[in-house]
Design a protein around this motif. Structure first.
Motif, PDB file in Angstrom:
ATOM      1  N   SER A 240      14.922  40.722  84.026  1.00  0.00           N
ATOM      2  CA  SER A 240      14.247  41.860  84.644  1.00  0.00           C
ATOM      3  C   SER A 240      14.233  41.709  86.161  1.00  0.00           C
ATOM      4  N   GLN A 241      14.594  42.807  86.850  1.00  0.00           N
ATOM      5  CA  GLN A 241      14.724  42.769  88.306  1.00  0.00           C
ATOM      6  C   GLN A 241      13.867  43.848  88.953  1.00  0.00           C
ATOM      7  N   LEU A 242      13.310  43.514  90.108  1.00  0.00           N
ATOM      8  CA  LEU A 242      12.639  44.486  90.957  1.00  0.00           C
ATOM      9  C   LEU A 242      13.489  44.701  92.192  1.00  0.00           C
ATOM     10  N   HIS A 243      13.827  45.954  92.468  1.00  0.00           N
ATOM     11  CA  HIS A 243      14.530  46.318  93.696  1.00  0.00           C
ATOM     12  C   HIS A 243      13.684  47.313  94.478  1.00  0.00           C
ATOM     13  N   ILE A 244      13.492  47.026  95.739  1.00  0.00           N
ATOM     14  CA  ILE A 244      12.804  47.935  96.664  1.00  0.00           C
ATOM     15  C   ILE A 244      13.843  48.344  97.702  1.00  0.00           C
ATOM     16  N   LEU A 245      14.062  49.639  97.855  1.00  0.00           N
ATOM     17  CA  LEU A 245      15.160  50.137  98.679  1.00  0.00           C
ATOM     18  C   LEU A 245      14.657  51.233  99.618  1.00  0.00           C
ATOM     19  N   THR A 246      14.934  51.087 100.902  1.00  0.00           N
ATOM     20  CA  THR A 246      14.587  52.143 101.848  1.00  0.00           C
ATOM     21  C   THR A 246      15.826  52.979 102.173  1.00  0.00           C
ATOM     22  N   GLY A 247      15.579  54.217 102.611  1.00  0.00           N
ATOM     23  CA  GLY A 247      16.682  55.096 102.979  1.00  0.00           C
ATOM     24  C   GLY A 247      17.556  55.469 101.800  1.00  0.00           C
ATOM     25  N   ALA A 248      16.910  55.804 100.673  1.00  0.00           N
ATOM     26  CA  ALA A 248      17.653  56.036  99.427  1.00  0.00           C
ATOM     27  C   ALA A 248      17.979  57.501  99.175  1.00  0.00           C
TER      28      ALA A 248
ATOM     29  N   LEU B  71      12.026  50.804  93.244  1.00  0.00           N
ATOM     30  CA  LEU B  71      11.152  51.567  94.130  1.00  0.00           C
ATOM     31  C   LEU B  71      11.965  52.011  95.333  1.00  0.00           C
ATOM     32  N   CYS B  72      12.046  53.326  95.540  1.00  0.00           N
ATOM     33  CA  CYS B  72      12.785  53.877  96.673  1.00  0.00           C
ATOM     34  C   CYS B  72      11.803  54.475  97.682  1.00  0.00           C
ATOM     35  N   ILE B  73      12.016  54.169  98.952  1.00  0.00           N
ATOM     36  CA  ILE B  73      11.151  54.658 100.023  1.00  0.00           C
ATOM     37  C   ILE B  73      12.019  55.407 101.024  1.00  0.00           C
ATOM     38  N   SER B  74      11.810  56.710 101.122  1.00  0.00           N
ATOM     39  CA  SER B  74      12.603  57.556 102.009  1.00  0.00           C
ATOM     40  C   SER B  74      11.751  58.717 102.486  1.00  0.00           C
ATOM     41  N   ARG B  75      12.220  59.400 103.512  1.00  0.00           N
ATOM     42  CA  ARG B  75      11.496  60.592 103.973  1.00  0.00           C
ATOM     43  C   ARG B  75      11.463  61.668 102.901  1.00  0.00           C
ATOM     44  N   HIS B  76      12.538  61.751 102.114  1.00  0.00           N
ATOM     45  CA  HIS B  76      12.633  62.787 101.094  1.00  0.00           C
ATOM     46  C   HIS B  76      12.941  62.159  99.740  1.00  0.00           C
ATOM     47  N   VAL B  77      12.369  62.710  98.697  1.00  0.00           N
ATOM     48  CA  VAL B  77      12.664  62.260  97.342  1.00  0.00           C
ATOM     49  C   VAL B  77      14.100  62.630  96.995  1.00  0.00           C
TER      50      VAL B  77
ATOM     51  N   GLN C  39       9.560  56.732  93.341  1.00  0.00           N
ATOM     52  CA  GLN C  39       9.991  57.147  94.673  1.00  0.00           C
ATOM     53  C   GLN C  39       8.779  57.500  95.522  1.00  0.00           C
ATOM     54  N   TRP C  40       8.769  56.973  96.749  1.00  0.00           N
ATOM     55  CA  TRP C  40       7.734  57.322  97.721  1.00  0.00           C
ATOM     56  C   TRP C  40       8.368  58.137  98.836  1.00  0.00           C
ATOM     57  N   SER C  41       7.801  59.283  99.105  1.00  0.00           N
ATOM     58  CA  SER C  41       8.239  60.090 100.243  1.00  0.00           C
ATOM     59  C   SER C  41       7.413  59.672 101.455  1.00  0.00           C
ATOM     60  N   ARG C  42       8.033  58.870 102.332  1.00  0.00           N
ATOM     61  CA  ARG C  42       7.320  58.316 103.481  1.00  0.00           C
ATOM     62  C   ARG C  42       8.231  58.353 104.714  1.00  0.00           C
ATOM     63  N   ASP C  43       7.623  58.556 105.867  1.00  0.00           N
ATOM     64  CA  ASP C  43       8.352  58.534 107.132  1.00  0.00           C
ATOM     65  C   ASP C  43       8.223  57.138 107.722  1.00  0.00           C
ATOM     66  N   LEU C  44       9.324  56.402 107.775  1.00  0.00           N
ATOM     67  CA  LEU C  44       9.294  55.025 108.266  1.00  0.00           C
ATOM     68  C   LEU C  44       9.209  54.937 109.783  1.00  0.00           C
ATOM     69  N   ALA C  45       9.161  56.083 110.460  1.00  0.00           N
ATOM     70  CA  ALA C  45       8.830  56.053 111.888  1.00  0.00           C
ATOM     71  C   ALA C  45       7.362  55.697 112.078  1.00  0.00           C
TER      72      ALA C  45
ATOM     73  N   ASN D 256      17.474  49.436 104.245  1.00  0.00           N
ATOM     74  CA  ASN D 256      18.675  50.213 104.530  1.00  0.00           C
ATOM     75  C   ASN D 256      18.432  51.364 105.501  1.00  0.00           C
ATOM     76  N   ALA D 257      17.189  51.816 105.630  1.00  0.00           N
ATOM     77  CA  ALA D 257      16.897  53.004 106.435  1.00  0.00           C
ATOM     78  C   ALA D 257      17.278  52.798 107.889  1.00  0.00           C
ATOM     79  N   GLY D 258      17.829  53.834 108.486  1.00  0.00           N
ATOM     80  CA  GLY D 258      18.183  53.788 109.902  1.00  0.00           C
ATOM     81  C   GLY D 258      18.571  55.170 110.386  1.00  0.00           C
ATOM     82  N   VAL D 259      18.414  55.409 111.664  1.00  0.00           N
ATOM     83  CA  VAL D 259      18.814  56.681 112.260  1.00  0.00           C
ATOM     84  C   VAL D 259      19.509  56.385 113.583  1.00  0.00           C
ATOM     85  N   ILE D 260      20.296  57.341 114.034  1.00  0.00           N
ATOM     86  CA  ILE D 260      20.912  57.207 115.351  1.00  0.00           C
ATOM     87  C   ILE D 260      20.390  58.319 116.252  1.00  0.00           C
ATOM     88  N   THR D 261      20.305  58.002 117.519  1.00  0.00           N
ATOM     89  CA  THR D 261      19.888  58.993 118.499  1.00  0.00           C
ATOM     90  C   THR D 261      21.101  59.838 118.888  1.00  0.00           C
TER      91      THR D 261
END
Length: 256
Positions: A3-11, A31-37, A54-60, A89-94
């Motif tokens: 059994s594995q737990l994976h937590i992933l941002t920017g999914a 568990l996925c954490i992103s601005r949008h589901v 899934q959590w809809s969260r703003d990582l800013a 994994n989450a990231g943005v570019i200006t």
């Protein structure tokens, strides 16, 4: 692997969405954490082995997310999972171009998402898995999705380069901390190669006057050198499963 737990941002899109789809095949929880589901991911979850949340969260604004993650992990039994993995994994570019042409708020947000969030979530993960069986047995892992631009500066991308360079060096320092612990987590900052994502679209569409390397990215696509998100995700997750994961703290999916 059990059994594995994976937590992933920017999914919600790109490489993150592709990794999330593939991780649904794992036994355990995702568990996925992103601005949008990710609606497509949710639709596939009922028939998948992994239990999806899934959590809809703003990582800013990552501090409350890190606190929520701490509480969530604290409620998990220490022997429940055979392996526990955090993938930042989450990231943005200006705006592509000289840094003084980007808005201050845009720069601050990009650094918060691309670096501060990874640092805070890694801290929460390490803090709350200290007593876990997976940690004692060397199967707690942090995988930070970096970039070659964290190791080679490129005009027009100062903020993105800085965030990824910071992620690499943060990973090096955390790995040194963990090396002095009996129950150590393994941490890798991994460049995933060049992938055909929204970021590539932005780079190709940028004003060449402020982005002298635009032609390189046009050529990469024209010559078929861009990996699909699904292929890149398979390589990244394959690296995560390597027996020597953690031997090279700063690594490239195309290298050792």
């Amino acid at each position: 692997m059990g059994s594995q737990l994976h937590i992933l941002t920017g999914a919600s899109r790109g490489l993150g969405a592709a990794m999330a789809r593939q991780l649904l095949a794992s036994e355990g929880a995702l568990l996925c954490i992103s601005r949008h589901v990710n609606v497509d991911l949710a639709a596939k979850a009922d028939a998948a082995p992994a239990r999806l949340e899934q959590w809809s969260r703003d990582l800013a604004d990552a501090l409350p997310v890190a606190r929520q993650l701490e509480g969530w992990l604290r409620n998990i039994e220490a022997d429940r999972f055979d392996e526990a993995v955090l993938i930042n994994n989450a990231g943005v570019i200006t705006r592509i171009g000289p840094v003084d042409e980007s808005a201050d708020a845009e720069i601050a947000s990009a650094l918060r998402v691309g670096l501060e969030a990874a640092m805070l979530l890694t801290t929460a993960f390490l803090r709350e898995t200290r007593t876990w069986r997976a940690r004692r047995e060397g199967r707690c892992k942090v995988l930070n999705i970096s970039s070659g631009l964290g190791r080679r500066a490129m005009a027009g991308s100062a903020v993105y380069c800085a965030a990824k360079a910071g992620m690499d060096h943060f990973s090096r320092a955390v790995a040194l901390d963990e090396a002095h612990r009996g129950a150590a987590a393994k941490i890798v900052s991994l460049a995933p190669g060049v992938i055909d994502t929204d970021m590539q679209t932005q780079l190709r569409a940028a004003d060449a006057a402020g982005f002298p390397e635009q032609g390189l990215f046009l050529d990469l696509r024209a010559s078929g050198q861009l990996a699909t998100p699904d292929d890149a995700a398979a390589r990244v997750l394959g690296y995560l499963r390597r027996e020597d994961f953690g031997a090279h703290t700063v690594a490239d999916v195309r290298g050792p």
